[in-house]
Scaffold this motif. Structure first.
Motif, PDB file in Angstrom:
ATOM      1  N   LEU A   1      39.257  -7.785 -12.503  1.00  0.00           N
ATOM      2  CA  LEU A   1      37.949  -7.353 -12.009  1.00  0.00           C
ATOM      3  C   LEU A   1      37.643  -7.899 -10.619  1.00  0.00           C
ATOM      4  O   LEU A   1      36.999  -7.217  -9.806  1.00  0.00           O
ATOM      5  N   ASP A   2      38.070  -9.109 -10.313  1.00  0.00           N
ATOM      6  CA  ASP A   2      37.705  -9.760  -9.059  1.00  0.00           C
ATOM      7  C   ASP A   2      38.675  -9.468  -7.923  1.00  0.00           C
ATOM      8  O   ASP A   2      38.672 -10.173  -6.908  1.00  0.00           O
ATOM      9  N   TYR A   3      39.502  -8.415  -8.091  1.00  0.00           N
ATOM     10  CA  TYR A   3      40.512  -8.139  -7.078  1.00  0.00           C
ATOM     11  C   TYR A   3      40.442  -6.718  -6.522  1.00  0.00           C
ATOM     12  O   TYR A   3      41.436  -5.984  -6.541  1.00  0.00           O
ATOM     13  N   PRO A   4      39.279  -6.315  -5.965  1.00  0.00           N
ATOM     14  CA  PRO A   4      39.251  -5.039  -5.238  1.00  0.00           C
ATOM     15  C   PRO A   4      40.119  -5.158  -3.987  1.00  0.00           C
ATOM     16  O   PRO A   4      40.230  -6.241  -3.392  1.00  0.00           O
ATOM     17  N   LEU A   5      40.745  -4.070  -3.602  1.00  0.00           N
ATOM     18  CA  LEU A   5      41.658  -4.107  -2.461  1.00  0.00           C
ATOM     19  C   LEU A   5      40.983  -3.713  -1.151  1.00  0.00           C
ATOM     20  O   LEU A   5      41.629  -3.696  -0.111  1.00  0.00           O
ATOM     21  N   GLN A   6      39.688  -3.419  -1.225  1.00  0.00           N
ATOM     22  CA  GLN A   6      38.892  -3.209  -0.018  1.00  0.00           C
ATOM     23  C   GLN A   6      37.802  -4.265   0.023  1.00  0.00           C
ATOM     24  O   GLN A   6      37.151  -4.538  -0.980  1.00  0.00           O
TER      25      GLN A   6
END
Length: 397
Positions: free
Chosen positions: A206-211
């Motif tokens: 959940l805490d790893y958006p790529l933007q």
């Protein structure tokens, strides 16, 4: 008749790619491993002293078992969700040693032998194995590439049977990096409430958006249906060796209390979570955002490298992930994903996951880990593209 349980009915033999990798390593041949999933082996910088200090506490010398887990640790988990705008009470949190164990607890809570759980495809194959170990039948529902790997709600509804007990949602999904849009999220919660099918929502990435400045909504704090959100330190703090995860229960109040009570009894049967990590949990969760940011710098950097290198080979393209640690790469369909992965290993000493491992059924896809050390990642991708270019020239000839 076998003397062993049918729970391990899948093929346990080493496949051709695994044999080739083993031979390379036995011969001490350097391999560029683009499947790295262990952050502690990825050349990342950790706040080592703070982590060790959190674990070296005198309270850890005393064993005071608590079925749901130590209250301060559960309160820290509740604060983690509160920081994301989700209202979760510590009483609705159950600590486990891993998200795998959390799946097992929820399957035991919801399913009898032979009951069904719907799982996404493509996704991580571990889901099917975990279900089988609890004698639960996993039924794949499709994520559609044409829709950005979104859930096909019509297909999903057609798979529901009288024995369907739960629906697994991976938010964001591994390895497609996709996650439910707000309207799909509402449809899933409505389905849980109207059909009596629980949602098991795996939010380890959940805490790893790529933007940057992108936020992925959590299912925690849901007030409809029955929802079990799974996460833990392995991914959100990059600390898989400490073995701490949790189940956060949400949904209709008349269901959540009974679910928490029953899960407490299941957990009390195992008492698997170690005391030191429970005591350290509030401190480790406070360190987690800093560790996650270092991991995100790595994954975003590698995605940028991938995006810059792939256009050099017109027959290769990226299926851009929105979040997570992995990226699917589409290759020419002149070979299967397994054949491409074996070719990369044998010809260039580059190890990638064949797409078939994750259930990609139509495309010649391989999956690479964005967690890989930068230099290894760039070198490995260049080698992969070189092998593809060479193979395509041979085909053209």
């Amino acid at each position: 008749m076998s003397i062993f349980s049918n729970r391990l009915s899948w093929n346990l033999e080493e496949n051709e790619l695994s044999r080739a990798l083993r031979r390379k390593r036995e011969e001490n041949h350097p391999v560029s491993d683009l499947t790295v999933s262990n952050p502690t082996r990825a050349g990342l910088s950790y706040p080592g002293e703070e982590i060790l200090n959190a674990l070296a506490r005198a309270e850890a010398l005393v064993y005071e078992p608590s079925a749901k887990g130590h209250l301060p640790a559960r309160e820290a988990v509740a604060r983690y969700y509160a920081d994301r705008g989700c209202a979760i009470h510590a009483d609705d949190v159950v600590l486990t040693a891993s998200t795998s164990e959390a799946y097992g607890h929820v399957f035991k809570l919801l399913c009898d032998a032979g009951d069904e759980v719907l799982v996404p495809e493509p996704s991580y194959p571990l889901l099917r194995f975990l279900a089988a170990l609890d004698e639960v039948k996993s039924i794949a529902y499709p994520l559609r590439l044409e829709d950005g790997w979104r859930i096909d709600l019509a297909s999903l509804a057609s798979l529901i049977s009288p024995r369907t007990r739960a629906l697994v949602v991976v938010n964001p999904n591994n390895p497609t990096g996709s996650y439910p849009t707000p309207d799909v999220r509402e449809n899933l919660l409505e389905l849980s409430e109207t059909k009596g099918i629980s949602l098991i929502v795996d939010e380890v990435f959940l805490d790893y958006p790529l933007q940057r400045n992108q936020e992925i909504p959590s299912f925690a704090g849901a007030t409809a249906g029955l929802v079990f959100v799974l996460s833990g330190l392995s991914k959100l703090a990059g600390l898989p060796q400490l073995k701490l995860a949790w189940i956060a229960i949400g949904g209709s109040p008349e269901l959540t209390g009974e679910a928490a009570n029953r899960l407490e009894h299941i957990s009390d049967t195992y008492l698997s979570v170690g005391t030191p990590v429970q005591i350290a949990a509030p401190h480790l969760l406070a360190l987690a955002p800093g560790i996650a940011e270092r991991i995100s710098l790595r994954t975003r950097s590698n995605l940028s490298v991938l995006s810059s290198l792939v256009p050099a080979e017109p027959s290769v393209s990226i299926l851009p992930p929105e979040a997570g640690w992995y990226a699917p790469v589409r290759l020419p369909a002149i070979e299967s994903s397994e054949s491409w992965a074996l070719r990369f290993l044998e010809e260039a000493s580059v190890y990638v996951h064949p797409g078939a491992y994750f259930g990609f059924d139509r495309e010649a896809l391989v999956v690479v880990s964005l967690l890989t050390e930068r230099a290894v990642f760039a070198r490995g991708i260049r080698e992969v593209l070189s092998v593809v270019s060479s193979r395509m020239r041979g085909t053209d000839g």
